[in-house]
Structures are given as structure tokens and as C-alpha cells.
Write an enzyme that holds these catalytic residues in place. Structure first.
Site, PDB file in Angstrom:
ATOM      1  N   VAL A 220       0.859  -1.100   0.053  1.00 64.01           N
ATOM      2  CA  VAL A 220      -0.050  -0.107  -0.113  1.00 64.01           C
ATOM      3  C   VAL A 220       0.999   1.382  -0.165  1.00 64.01           C
ATOM      4  O   VAL A 220       1.833   1.298   0.810  1.00 64.01           O
ATOM      5  CB  VAL A 220      -0.948   0.015   1.366  1.00 64.01           C
ATOM      6  CG1 VAL A 220      -1.665   1.110   1.399  1.00 64.01           C
ATOM      7  CG2 VAL A 220      -1.661  -1.329   1.434  1.00 64.01           C
ATOM      8  N   HIS A 221       0.693   1.974  -1.156  1.00 69.67           N
ATOM      9  CA  HIS A 221       1.491   3.405  -0.917  1.00 69.67           C
ATOM     10  C   HIS A 221       0.734   4.425  -1.495  1.00 69.67           C
ATOM     11  O   HIS A 221       1.347   5.661  -1.454  1.00 69.67           O
ATOM     12  CB  HIS A 221       2.984   2.945  -1.605  1.00 69.67           C
ATOM     13  CG  HIS A 221       2.783   2.955  -3.142  1.00 69.67           C
ATOM     14  ND1 HIS A 221       2.395   1.884  -3.563  1.00 69.67           N
ATOM     15  CD2 HIS A 221       3.075   3.830  -3.902  1.00 69.67           C
ATOM     16  CE1 HIS A 221       2.305   2.213  -4.987  1.00 69.67           C
ATOM     17  NE2 HIS A 221       2.816   3.483  -5.453  1.00 69.67           N
TER      18      HIS A 221
END
Ligand code: UDP
Length: 364
Positions: A220-221
Site C-alpha cells: 500500500v503506498h
């Protein structure tokens, strides 16, 4: 012909590696590399140059950790100075980051022709920094190297008419209509070039003591998730609820978000690890039971490896992966993420690839 390549973020190192290699094999081409410094940690930058054999950058601007406007502005200024000094025949930019946009703006204002690799992608969500970066870059570019037919069609819809099937960009007159060409995906070239090396060199599966197809892989970014605490919380709640081991290489932005928000990630099944190098990532992806991600690149890699993907965003640019039944787009909704993972167990095959992008983009 002198080409100035502008890169700065993890996915750009991967996209550029096969192209730099192809440029190096051409006697008539010289490449000058500018690293903007957008990603600078050893595990977000150096490891990729080393593992993917990318030549050491000729310039490193060290520009990072600022707001989008400040970062893009600083890069624009520095890149302009270098372009004036180097006077290249072409500027090559990749993907959709602030480095891409700054490079394109600097070049177009100096009337230096621009080639954009991974052109034409659209999420149609203008709130995403990636979306306006790629739209603006495409509209500055002289050669638009598209990875898919969907990308070509997006550009057609935006008024690009000079669409060719035979890429002969070196004879393209940059002051004529921009040239649009589907060359395939350089990230696929990278997968083809490095998968076998990863098999030989990576020991991450043994190191983490995990068994093939008995874990999920998560990343997740995207700011949409990391900068909105409810979204991040909802995703983590889903990870904690899923009753399977999850390997979670944590991006620096996500780490910061977790520290700031004091979100709990205590669970013996959820294993947060630092970001991994490309070779380790290729092994983690191939052996995963499924991939949960908001990464663009990882949605494609999941597909190329025949691994089901759950996309933690509201939309995707990689529509082919969804149409093929390999990718389900669920956003940051806890229940939808858990449901998607549970139905993967029942419905999705975990091996076999039904369709591929063609390799060979780097030759174009
Ligand atoms: N990647 C990697 N290590 C990690 C996470 C991702 O090598 O810990 C690779 C991944 O395999 C893919 C690329 O980085 O090739 C995707 O980059 P990222 O997710 O940062 O950006 P996006 O694709 O969303 O632009």
C-alpha cells in the site's frame, strides 16, 4: 544521438532498466541519466540500480520530501540547467511521477523532443497526482510509447491522430504531429529479463520461512490510501481480519502514516517488512496465493505471473487485468477486501497465464 533519461522513483528504475540496456547496445546512442532523488533510501533506489544493472546516474539532484509543487518546481529548475548543458536530441521520461512531469516541462520549454514511456494510461481520477502528471506529460510529448491498446485508445479520445503500428521514432520529425505507438510494456521486459535471475539469487522465501501459495502479499503506498487515515485504517482492519499469513513490505510513506496515526498492526499473521529489492519481489509475487495492492506495477506483475490480485483502489489503469478476471478492484473498503480474498479461494485459478503483453518494448 544523445538521450537524456529522467528517472526518480522505484517503478521508473524498473521501467528504465531494459531500455537503458537496449540503448547501451546501440552504437549510435548515448544515454545521460538524471536521477531526481524522489526516492532516495537504499532499499527504494540503490538496490534497483545494483540488481537491474542500471548505469550509475550522471546527475543526482537529491530532490525529495517536499510538497508536490515544491518538488516539481525544484526539479524543473535543475533539469533545465542540465538540459541546456547537455543539449540532448531526446529526453526520455517514464510513467507518472513528479519527476516525469518536471522532465517533460523542462524539455518542452527548451524545444527538446520528448519520448514518454508508458503513455496513454488513464484512471480518469484527476485527484490522483499520477493522473495529472501523466495527462500533462502526454500532452508535452513528441513520441508516446503506449504499453497497451487501451492506452492508445485513451490518446485517440484526447485528439491524438498520428497512431502508427511500426515504431520508427528515430526518423520522426519532432515538430510534426506527436507519434503514438503501442510498443508493449517495458515492465514485462523486466519480468522476462530478471525472473530467472531472481530464481537463482533470491532466498527471501527461505528467509521468511514461508511456503509457496500459503501466504498473501500486500503493498500500500498511494496517497489516496496513506494520506486518508480512514482508508488506511480500513485496509489494515481487513488485513487483520483475513485469516491467512500476509507479507507486507511497507513503503516509507506508509511507514510514516502508520507511525503518525498510531494504527495497530499487532497480529502474528500480518508480517510487516521493509521494502524489498526487485529480485525478492519477483519471488514473493510468483509464490503468493494472491496479491493485495494499490500499486500499478504489481497489478500487472500479478497478472503476468497468473496470481489473483485484489486492487485497493477505486479504479485501475490496467483494465485488461480486470477484463481477464485476474484482478478485482475493491478500493479501501474493509468488507469488500475481505470478501474478495475469500472468493479468490473459491473461484480464481492460482496458476497459468491466459494472456500476456508482448515483450520487446525496449527494442522500440
Ligand atoms: N516493488 C519492489 N519492492 C517492493 C515493492 C514493489 O521491487 O517492496 C516493485 C514491484 O515489483 C513493481 C514496482 O516496484 O515492479 C512497483 O512500484 P510501486 O508500487 O512503488 O509504484 P507503482 O507501480 O504504483 O507506480
Amino acid at each position: 544521438m544523445k538521450i537524456v533519461t529522467i528517472i526518480g522513483a522505484r517503478p521508473q528504475f524498473i521501467k528504465a532498466a531494459p531500455v537503458s540496456r537496449a540503448i547501451a547496445e546501440h552504437n549510435s546512442l548515448t544515454e545521460v541519466i538524471i536521477h531526481t532523488g524522489q526516492h532516495f533510501d537504499a532499499d527504494m533506489s540503490d538496490v534497483f540500480f545494483k540488481e537491474l544493472n542500471i548505469p550509475k546516474p550522471d546527475y543526482n539532484l537529491g530532490i525529495n520530501s517536499a510538497s508536490h509543487g515544491v518538488m516539481t518546481g525544484r526539479m524543473l529548475k535543475k533539469i533545465e540547467e542540465i538540459l541546456i548543458k547537455e543539449n540532448p536530441d531526446y529526453v526520455l521520461v517514464y510513467g507518472d511521477t513528479n519527476s516525469t512531469l518536471a522532465g517533460a516541462l523542462a524539455a518542452v520549454k527548451l524545444h527538446i523532443p520528448i519520448a514518454h514511456v508508458e503513455a496513454g494510461l488513464r484512471s480518469f481520477n484527476r485527484k490522483m497526482p499520477e493522473e495529472h502528471n501523466r495527462v500533462l506529460t502526454d500532452h508535452c510529448a513528441d513520441i508516446l510509447f503506449c504499453p497497451t491498446e487501451a492506452a492508445v485508445n485513451n490518446l485517440k479520445n484526447e485528439g491524438f491522430t498520428n497512431i502508427v503500428t511500426n515504431p520508427s521514432p528515430l526518423i520522426h520529425n519532432p515538430y510534426s504531429l506527436p507519434l503514438v505507438v503501442n510498443v508493449g510494456d517495458t515492465m514485462y521486459d523486466a519480468v522476462l529479463q530478471f525472473s530467472e535471475i531472481a530464481q537463482r539469487r533470491s532466498i527471501i522465501i527461505e528467509d521468511l520461512k514461508i511456503k509457496p501459495k500459503e501466504y498473501l502479499l500486500a503493498t500500500v503506498h498511494r496517497p489516496y490510501n496513506t494520506d486518508i487515515p480512514e482508508n488506511m485504517k480500513s485496509i489494515l482492519d481487513a488485513f487483520l481480519e483475513i485469516d491467512e499469513p500476509i507479507i507486507f513490505p511497507v513503503h516509507p510513506r506508509t511507514k510514516q502514516c502508520l507511525i503518525n496515526s498510531k494504527l495497530s498492526i499487532q497480529n502474528s499473521k500480518l508480517r510487516c517488512i521493509p521494502p524489498v529489492g526487485y529480485l525478492d519481489m519477483l519471488m514473493l509475487e510468483q509464490n503468493a496465493k494472491a496479491i493485495l495492492t494499490d500499486s500499478g506495477g504489481m497489478q500487472k506483475e500479478a497478472y503476468w505471473f497468473g496470481v489473483p490480485c485484489v486492487t485497493l483502489r477505486e479504479e485501475t489503469e490496467w483494465v485488461e487485468t480486470v477484463e481477464a478476471g485476474w484482478n478485482v478492484v475493491v478500493g479501501a473498503d474493509r468488507a469488500k477486501i475481505v470478501d474478495a480474498v475469500n472468493s479468490i479461494k473459491l473461484t480464481c485459478p492460482t496458476t497459468g497465464i491466459i494472456w500476456r503483453w508482448t515483450g520487446g518494448a525496449e527494442d522500440a
